[in-house]
Each structure stands twice: as C-alpha cells, then as structure tokens.
Write a protein that holds these residues in place. Structure first.
Motif, PDB file in Angstrom:
ATOM      1  N   LYS A  71      -1.157   4.443   0.177  1.00 43.46           N
ATOM      2  CA  LYS A  71      -1.554   5.730   0.393  1.00 43.46           C
ATOM      3  C   LYS A  71      -1.316   6.270   1.808  1.00 43.46           C
ATOM      4  O   LYS A  71      -2.116   6.710   1.817  1.00 43.46           O
ATOM      5  CB  LYS A  71      -2.783   4.609   0.669  1.00 43.46           C
ATOM      6  CG  LYS A  71      -3.634   4.099  -0.792  1.00 43.46           C
ATOM      7  CD  LYS A  71      -3.773   4.678  -1.867  1.00 43.46           C
ATOM      8  CE  LYS A  71      -4.918   4.100  -3.253  1.00 43.46           C
ATOM      9  NZ  LYS A  71      -3.305   3.477  -3.398  1.00 43.46           N
TER      10      LYS A  71
ATOM     11  N   VAL B 177      -0.176  -0.763   7.536  1.00 41.56           N
ATOM     12  CA  VAL B 177      -0.087  -1.199   6.867  1.00 41.56           C
ATOM     13  C   VAL B 177       0.821  -1.339   5.630  1.00 41.56           C
ATOM     14  O   VAL B 177       1.656  -2.080   5.120  1.00 41.56           O
ATOM     15  CB  VAL B 177      -1.337  -2.037   5.482  1.00 41.56           C
ATOM     16  CG1 VAL B 177      -0.865  -2.704   4.752  1.00 41.56           C
ATOM     17  CG2 VAL B 177      -2.105  -2.198   6.684  1.00 41.56           C
ATOM     18  N   PRO B 178       0.923  -0.072   5.549  1.00 40.34           N
ATOM     19  CA  PRO B 178       2.027   0.196   4.225  1.00 40.34           C
ATOM     20  C   PRO B 178       3.635   0.389   4.989  1.00 40.34           C
ATOM     21  O   PRO B 178       5.295  -0.102   3.755  1.00 40.34           O
ATOM     22  CB  PRO B 178       1.933   2.230   4.215  1.00 40.34           C
ATOM     23  CG  PRO B 178       0.750   2.470   4.482  1.00 40.34           C
ATOM     24  CD  PRO B 178       0.399   1.005   5.844  1.00 40.34           C
TER      25      PRO B 178
ATOM     26  N   HIS C  17     -10.097   0.558  -2.310  1.00 43.60           N
ATOM     27  CA  HIS C  17     -10.087   2.239  -2.271  1.00 43.60           C
ATOM     28  C   HIS C  17     -10.983   2.933  -3.042  1.00 43.60           C
ATOM     29  O   HIS C  17     -11.019   2.511  -4.037  1.00 43.60           O
ATOM     30  CB  HIS C  17      -8.316   2.588  -1.910  1.00 43.60           C
ATOM     31  CG  HIS C  17      -8.095   3.438  -0.980  1.00 43.60           C
ATOM     32  ND1 HIS C  17      -8.299   4.662  -1.414  1.00 43.60           N
ATOM     33  CD2 HIS C  17      -7.776   3.429  -0.136  1.00 43.60           C
ATOM     34  CE1 HIS C  17      -8.146   5.762  -0.772  1.00 43.60           C
ATOM     35  NE2 HIS C  17      -7.853   5.049   0.135  1.00 43.60           N
TER      36      HIS C  17
ATOM     37  N   CYS D 258      -2.561   6.090   5.227  1.00 46.60           N
ATOM     38  CA  CYS D 258      -4.482   7.319   5.888  1.00 46.60           C
ATOM     39  C   CYS D 258      -2.879   6.954   6.777  1.00 46.60           C
ATOM     40  O   CYS D 258      -2.250   5.981   7.783  1.00 46.60           O
ATOM     41  CB  CYS D 258      -5.206   6.061   5.901  1.00 46.60           C
ATOM     42  SG  CYS D 258      -5.282   5.557   4.303  1.00 46.60           S
TER      43      CYS D 258
ATOM     44  N   CYS E  56      -3.010   3.962  10.166  1.00 46.34           N
ATOM     45  CA  CYS E  56      -2.382   2.618   9.462  1.00 46.34           C
ATOM     46  C   CYS E  56      -1.100   1.833   9.160  1.00 46.34           C
ATOM     47  O   CYS E  56      -0.324   2.488   8.884  1.00 46.34           O
ATOM     48  CB  CYS E  56      -2.898   2.552   8.065  1.00 46.34           C
ATOM     49  SG  CYS E  56      -3.283   0.703   7.804  1.00 46.34           S
TER      50      CYS E  56
ATOM     51  N   CYS F  81       0.853  -1.232  -0.057  1.00 47.06           N
ATOM     52  CA  CYS F  81       0.303  -0.016   0.522  1.00 47.06           C
ATOM     53  C   CYS F  81       0.555   1.059   0.282  1.00 47.06           C
ATOM     54  O   CYS F  81       1.840   1.639   0.515  1.00 47.06           O
ATOM     55  CB  CYS F  81      -0.861   0.036   0.872  1.00 47.06           C
ATOM     56  SG  CYS F  81      -1.776   1.120   1.142  1.00 47.06           S
TER      57      CYS F  81
HETATM   58 FE1  SF4 Z   1      -2.767   1.662   3.111  1.00 48.07          FE
HETATM   59 FE2  SF4 Z   1      -4.517   0.809   5.484  1.00 48.07          FE
HETATM   60 FE3  SF4 Z   1      -5.021   3.118   4.014  1.00 48.07          FE
HETATM   61 FE4  SF4 Z   1      -6.370   0.717   3.518  1.00 48.07          FE
HETATM   62  S1  SF4 Z   1      -6.052   2.031   5.915  1.00 48.07           S
HETATM   63  S2  SF4 Z   1      -5.036   2.210   2.294  1.00 48.07           S
HETATM   64  S3  SF4 Z   1      -3.894  -0.281   3.630  1.00 48.07           S
HETATM   65  S4  SF4 Z   1      -2.871   3.011   4.688  1.00 48.07           S
END
Ligand code: SF4
Ligand code: SAH
Ligand code: F3S
Length: 459
Positions: free
Chosen positions: A168, A175-176, A253, A170, A173, A166
């Motif tokens: 993105k 995850v990245p 997304h 956010c 989060c 990812c």
């Molecule tokens: Fe990426 Fe987490 Fe945002 Fe989903 S919530 S787009 S995994 S940063």
C-alpha cells in the motif's frame, strides 16, 4: 541394550518482543524452530544462552529502544564470559541490519522477518565462527513453507499468520520496506495449522497479516467451490473446524474490505463482532497526502455496510495526528469522523518521521506542542467513547472465553466477543471454556462480571 541419546543439550532462550501481533506470532514460531535444538524458554535474559530481540521500526521511539536494550545485553554477555549469543530479529533488523552490527559489536546475528526458519542454521554458524551473520532476504513464501504447521498452543487463544507484507505504501509507513510485498499463505497450510491448534484446545484464532484482508487464495478442491477466495471465504472455511468457536482478523485496510468479507460478518457466527479498521485521519486532504487511497466518506460507507451485516459489531481504529501539513480544520475533520463512527477502542499516535519514507520529505511540519495538544484532544474523545461502549454492556449476559486467572484470589479473566477484558469470580474448571457472564460494571479498560445465579432445577 545401549541407547544413543539424541536429545540436545538443554539451553536457555530469552526472546523479547516489540511491535505488532505479527512479531508476537513470529516470536512463538522462533521458539518452535529452536526447541528441537534443546532451547527452552527463559523468563529473563540473565544466564540465557541465546537472546533474541524481535524489534519494531514503526516509530522512532520503538527503534531507539532496541539500541538501549542492546547496551544492557552487552553487559550481560560480558558477564557470561561471551557465552551468550545475541540475535536481533524483526523490522529494525530488516531496515538497518548492517548499522546494528556496526553500532553494537556484541550482536552475533541479525535476521529479518522472512528469515526465522534459518535461525537454527545461523546459531550453528555463530558456534562455528563462520558464515554469513546477516539474513535480510524477502522470501516470505519460503518462510511460510519452512515453518511446521503443527504448533504448541499456549492457552485457548492463538494467533495464526495468513498474510504478510504490504503493497500500500502509505507515505508515513516503513512496513512495505521491512516486510516486503503482499504474500498470502495457501489455504491448506492455514487449515492444517488451525486444526493443530484446535486439537490442543484452542477455541479462538486471530488471523494475522499486515494487510490481512488482502489475503486471497485458491479455494481447495474439496470445498466444492471453484476459483479464488477472499478472506471471507477463508473465515467460513476455518469456522467449520470443530472446536474453533471464535475467529478474528487483524489488521485490515479499508481498500480491501470487500463485500464478501462484509457478508461473512453477517453469515458466520464464529466471526467475532469486532473490526479493527484503521482510518488514520478524517480529512480527505491528509488521507490523500498519506496515500491511503480512500476518502472519509468511503470509510464511513464501509462502516455502514459492516454494521448493516452485523449490527452489534465493535469498531476500532488507528489514528495519526500531526501528519505534515495537517491544519486545525483537518484535525477537526478527524474528530468529526470519530463522532460519526463511535469507536469501541482505538490506538492513536503522534506522527513520527521515518527515514526513507515519502512523508519524511514533506513540507508542513506540525510543531510538537500542537501535535501533542491534538493527540490529547483526540484521546479524550476516544476514551469517552470506549467508556460508553463498555458501559453499554452492563446488565447484559455475554459469552466470555476464559483465558486465565485474574489478579485477585478466585478471580478469572477472559474476553468478550467485542474484545473487552472481563473479570469475574468463578471456579478454575471454567478455564478454556466459554462461560455466560452477567456484566455488572464497566471501566475504561475492562468489564466486571458475575456468574448468573443458577436456577433451581425441579426434581
Ligand atoms: Fe501498509 Fe503501513 Fe499503510 Fe498499513 S499503514 S497499509 S502497513 S503502508
Ligand atoms: N497495516 C496496518 C497498520 C500497521 S502499523 C494498517 O494499514 O492499518 C500500525 C499503526 O501505526 C498504523 O495504523 C499507524 O496508525 C501507526 N503508524 C505507522 N507509521 C507511523 C508513523 N510514521 N508515525 C506514527 N504512527 C505510525
Ligand atoms: Fe513494527 Fe514491523 Fe509490526 S515495524 S508494527 S513490528 S510490521
């Protein structure tokens, strides 16, 4: 004639999976790469030769579970005289690999989500007592390339990973940081894996990615199309594989919901009428602080377009309440958005501050009792909507993919096109088929159905 026995010594493998569907998929693939070494799946960790915890870092609670589980496993390992190998995989491994090894010395191996293809080699290193025991590199394509495209299917539904990572960021989060940058798997490898699944009777494929609709790839030469496909093109392509009757994708997304993918919902019957499109909040101020890069109106306009393409589509979402700085009026904007969309199902969470993410440093902490109260109110509304959505199917005939036996004798269960669980009485021979079922009842979490009375055929 003497024969050399090449089959490996039988060993028992126990994998415990936390977190999202990507982890479920990865656990299946770990099982696949370990099978040639003689590892057969076990139902419990007791007596297993190798235990893998495939972990999730998304919220604080998820992470804590790993350490308490490791405490339990340590005892089993001692009871086995040290014979049990303990591996920690997944997103906690990626985020805090060294800390895991420090906090729990019983752990033999730590490997991040991009290192599963190295598992057999790592297990061998443990047996030799030499070599690196921590693998947390980010070579996603190497992982995709190394995993075999032939699969052992388990039932008529399967996950297929097409995208990972990812970009993105956010602000709430992890995850990245745990999964790395966005990487798309090439069309040919995806197609080969889908064909292998279909050949084993899989009829329902869910394409997976942390941002699955960020997937893009070169159209294969044989398709006669030039240039790049988005996820819409991939779905149309996979829908042509004989036996693949149902396609879904998750999680998407809003920013990557392009017109071609929306159009595919209208022109590809195999693409199921269910869209999980997380919005997180209905307040533009909170969305901005979350770095979601869309407004509430933009999200609503996407939903409108998707519904124009596929009027019966079920919409699902994720929500976070109690994000730093969320005021009562922001929360009410979320409730308002929920009322406007009308969700078929949703996941909602209290904000959990994650170390290293920008939101963890933000001002405006929302007190626990306030966040708790908001979550209750949001969930009450979402439950009401889910119940209403389920009830709207009563009296309809729906196509149910039969996935297994139900809890009661003679009962089968399966999924509707809208992802609802359906149970009904029917013969075992319907297993793995798509049956027409008349819906006679609806609860919050499932539908009750019956096979329509067969019409007498005139001789
Ligand atoms: Fe990426 Fe987490 Fe945002 Fe989903 S919530 S787009 S995994 S940063
Ligand atoms: N890629 C997906 C979501 C992955 S995480 C997306 O962008 O939608 C799954 C869900 O967990 C998120 O949608 C969010 O609702 C929730 N989540 C993520 N981080 C969180 C945090 N720090 N606290 C609470 N919930 C969180
Ligand atoms: Fe959890 Fe990692 Fe999935 S943090 S939600 S297992 S991507």
């Amino acid at each position: 004639m003497s024969e050399t026995n090449h089959s490996a010594t039988p060993r028992r493998l126990f994998i415990k999976t936390y977190g999202c569907q990507m982890n479920v998929y990865d656990s299946e693939r770990m099982r696949d790469v370990l099978a040639p070494l003689g590892y057969a799946p076990a139902d419990t960790p007791e007596g297993a030769d190798l235990v893998v915890l495939n972990t999730c870092h998304i919220r604080e609670k998820a992470t804590e579970k790993v350490y308490s589980e490791l405490g339990q496993l340590k005892k089993l390992k001692q009871a086995s005289g040290g014979r049990m190998t303990i591996a920690v995989a997944g997103c906690v491994a990626q985020a805090e690999g060294e800390e895991i090894m420090r906090r729990q010395p019983a752990v033999d191996l730590v490997l991040g989500p991009q290192a599963y293809h190295k598992l057999p080699e790592m297990v061998a290193r443990v047996a030799r007592f030499s070599g690196e025991r921590l693998e947390t590199g980010f070579e996603t394509l190497e992982k995709f390339d190394a995993l075999p495209t032939s699969r052992d299917a388990d039932g008529p539904s399967a996950f297929l990973s097409v995208q990972e990572g990812c970009d993105k960021f956010c602000t709430f989060c992890v995850v990245p940081y745990t999964r790395g940058a966005e990487v798309s798997r090439p069309v040919d490898a995806i197609t080969a894996e889908a064909r292998s699944l279909a050949a084993q009777g899989v009829r329902d494929i869910t394409l997976l990615g942390q941002n699955v609709n960020a997937w893009h790839g070169a159209a294969p030469a044989l398709s006669g199309e030039a240039g790049e496909w988005s996820l819409g093109g991939l779905c149309r392509h996979l829908a042509m594989i004989g036996g693949v009757d149902r396609i879904r994708y998750t999680t998407s997304h809003p920013r990557d919901m392009d017109d071609d993918l929306i159009a595919a919902h209208g022109d590809t019957p195999e693409l199921m009428p269910y869209l999980h499109l997380p919005v997180q909040s209905g307040s533009d101020g909170v969305l901005k602080a979350m770095n979601r890069a869309h407004t509430a109106d933009h999200y609503l306009s996407i939903i409108e377009k998707v519904r124009a393409a596929r009027p019966d589509i079920a919409i699902a979402s994720d929500f976070i309440v109690g994000f730093p700085g969320e005021r009562e009026e922001d929360f009410e904007a979320t409730l308002q958005l929920v009322r406007e969309v009308g969700y078929a199902s949703a996941y909602s969470f209290r904000y959990s501050a994650r170390p290293g993410t920008p939101a963890a440093e933000m001002f405006g902490h929302v007190p626990d009792d306030v966040a708790h109260d908001r979550l209750q109110r949001l969930q009450a509304l979402l439950r009401e909507q889910q119940q209403a959505f389920n009830a709207s199917k009563v009296g309809q005939r729906v196509h149910v993919l039969v996935t297994g036996r139900g809890r009661l004798e003679g009962q089968l269960h399966g999924r509707s096109p809208w992802m609802q669980a359906v149970h009904f009485e029917g013969p075992d021979m319907l297993m793995g088929t798509i049956a027409e079922v008349e819906i006679v009842g609806a609860s919050l979490n499932s539908l009750a159905g019956q096979l329509p009375a067969r019409r007498e055929v005139a001789a």
